[in-house]
Design a protein around this motif. Sequence first.
Motif, PDB file in Angstrom:
ATOM      1  N   HIS A  33      -1.851  -2.100  -5.679  1.00 45.50           N
ATOM      2  CA  HIS A  33      -1.325  -3.457  -5.864  1.00 45.50           C
ATOM      3  C   HIS A  33      -2.494  -4.394  -6.141  1.00 45.50           C
ATOM      4  CE1 HIS A  33      -2.960  -4.291  -1.915  1.00 45.50           C
ATOM      5  NE2 HIS A  33      -2.334  -3.224  -1.452  1.00 45.50           N
ATOM      6  N   HIS A  79      -0.304  -9.862  -0.549  1.00 45.77           N
ATOM      7  CA  HIS A  79       0.371  -9.337  -1.738  1.00 45.77           C
ATOM      8  C   HIS A  79       1.739  -8.848  -1.329  1.00 45.77           C
ATOM      9  CE1 HIS A  79      -0.629  -5.460   0.033  1.00 45.77           C
ATOM     10  NE2 HIS A  79      -1.810  -5.987   0.299  1.00 45.77           N
ATOM     11  N   HIS A 136      -7.735  -9.344   1.329  1.00 46.03           N
ATOM     12  CA  HIS A 136      -7.017 -10.133   2.345  1.00 46.03           C
ATOM     13  C   HIS A 136      -7.926 -11.176   2.983  1.00 46.03           C
ATOM     14  CE1 HIS A 136      -3.123  -8.170   2.605  1.00 46.03           C
ATOM     15  NE2 HIS A 136      -3.721  -7.000   2.520  1.00 46.03           N
ATOM     16  N   THR A 155       0.808  -1.234   0.000  1.00 48.02           N
ATOM     17  CA  THR A 155       0.000   0.000   0.000  1.00 48.02           C
ATOM     18  C   THR A 155       0.833   1.272   0.000  1.00 48.02           C
ATOM     19  OG1 THR A 155      -1.749  -1.149   1.148  1.00 48.02           O
ATOM     20  CG2 THR A 155      -1.777   1.246   1.292  1.00 48.02           C
ATOM     21  N   ASP A 206      -8.931  -3.623  -0.475  1.00 45.18           N
ATOM     22  CA  ASP A 206      -7.744  -4.315   0.053  1.00 45.18           C
ATOM     23  C   ASP A 206      -8.107  -5.214   1.234  1.00 45.18           C
ATOM     24  OD1 ASP A 206      -4.759  -4.671   0.398  1.00 45.18           O
ATOM     25  OD2 ASP A 206      -5.280  -3.795   2.329  1.00 45.18           O
ATOM     26  N   LYS A 236      -6.542   4.622   5.418  1.00 45.81           N
ATOM     27  CA  LYS A 236      -5.176   4.350   5.881  1.00 45.81           C
ATOM     28  C   LYS A 236      -4.293   5.597   5.833  1.00 45.81           C
ATOM     29  CE  LYS A 236      -5.339  -0.328   3.953  1.00 45.81           C
ATOM     30  NZ  LYS A 236      -4.656  -1.308   3.118  1.00 45.81           N
TER      31      LYS A 236
HETATM   32 ZN   LIG Z   1      -3.102  -5.223   1.676  1.00 46.46          ZN
END
Ligand SMILES: [Zn+2]
Length: 524
Positions: free
Chosen positions: A309, A449, A265, A34, A261, A120
């Motif tokens: 990503h 990732h 996960h 990230t 994201d 984030k």
């Molecule tokens: Zn991640």
Amino acid sequence: MQQFRKLPREKRNLHGTTGAWFRDAAYPYAATETCVGHATISTGAFPATHGMVANTWWDRKEQKMVTCTSDPDPSVKNIGYAGATPKGADTAWRMAVPSFAEELKFQTGGATRIVTFSLKARAALTMAGHKADAATWFDGGAWVTSTVYGTQPFIEEQAKSHPAKADFGKTWALSLPEKEYWYGEKALGAVPPEGWDLTFPHPLRGKSSVSEPDSAFYEQWASSPYADTALTELAEKAVDALNLGKAAGTDFLAVSYSSVDYIGHEFGPRSREIQDILVRLDKDLGNLFAHLDQKVGRGNYVVALSADHGVVPIPEDMQKTGADAGVLHLPEVQQRIEIALESLNYPKPSVARITGSDVYFAPDVYKKLQADSNAMSYVLVAIGTAPGVAAVYRAEELRDRPATQTPTLRAFALSYFPGRSGDLFILPKPYWLLDTTPAGKPRSYGTGHGVPYNYDQHVPVLLMGFGIQPGQYFQPITPADIAPTFAALCGITLSSRDGHPLAEALRHPSQKTAARKPVPTANP
Ligand SMILES: [Zn+2]
């Protein structure tokens, strides 16, 4: 973003025919995480240049793990909106080059406003840069920023009137008819947030039987479409409150939607959850663009859409295909290194930390290994023969971006920043997940990732709006090309870039007149 293929034709290109879609966009480096991806989009440089080499790394001087945004300056403190009292101190001080937005503000007389939002800190701060009018993220149930960045009354108002906890008790249900979903009801190997099981609908009620929002609720919220909608609302409020796009300078607004994201996960890429969150994100983006059309005017703003990503399929799921897939247990690798050096007069432990692909040795151990070819070869063999390891690279092989025909060596070299990156670098085999959980213990997440394979590197890049030549483009590009393209559109210079302007998607001056004619659009 494969999901676009299955969507109705009018959704395939943002705003009908006005977007430029780069079909072969991928990060060329290894550290597909990230903080790294956002810094690359923001600066137009690779981690070897911008220095954000991971979300967290081992600080050799401090002898501890640090996050890419943690700021040791005692005068810096995180501050919360709506009475929140967050911990920590976060800024972009570790980012070694200015962001595109900072350069824009600096080079055009300071009239630019810089506003970013994400769940984030490592996304909001890297997109903004070292200073901004607002860089806002989500922590412990509240919207926060730090003393280095400005606070905004409209964020305070939104934090009070539409707090995340107002979504307590809501339910995330499938938004399409069941037959539209590509994958089965339960994603194999998925690890959902606490309080959820593997099937829709997912209730946002925290741990079972709580009546107030708890930490499990906020984890569920961050993994739900409600978080994306909250970010969209903040972005729209920013446009309204600050009159973005209508004042003297070119303004910069960036939103990083983090829920994709988290869900990747938890449930992996082959899940109804990831499909549904993208369908809903598409609607949120539609709302945001409609808002910009109304307030700023279509053609008066330019949009870039990308991702930081990708994600690897959940290993247990991939194994079903018969392909070689598995879990590379990093604690086992660490143990192998210690055993290899056991009888060779090295400190115990010799390894300070393995994080992601990076192996950091205890002080002076790596220097000693470099002069001790026997011990070095033991270590390389010990790592190289661990299940799931494809190759091991040494720091001295990656320094100074060596000319190489080996794509993975090049990828690690583009991620290598002296002093911050590790001493050795582990390349897993394709579809092998790097994992810090000891063998035999259950993982706390489904997948991840961070490696130089296409499932982590390949991301969407779409441009739309002012100065953009619509179409589909198939030449290979990287997300580091976004900032140089914006720089070309704005007539500014980036200090150090690794990307190049996507000239093929920029309208030439002679085309500008033609472009003003009504453009046929597939949108209703
Ligand atoms: Zn991640």
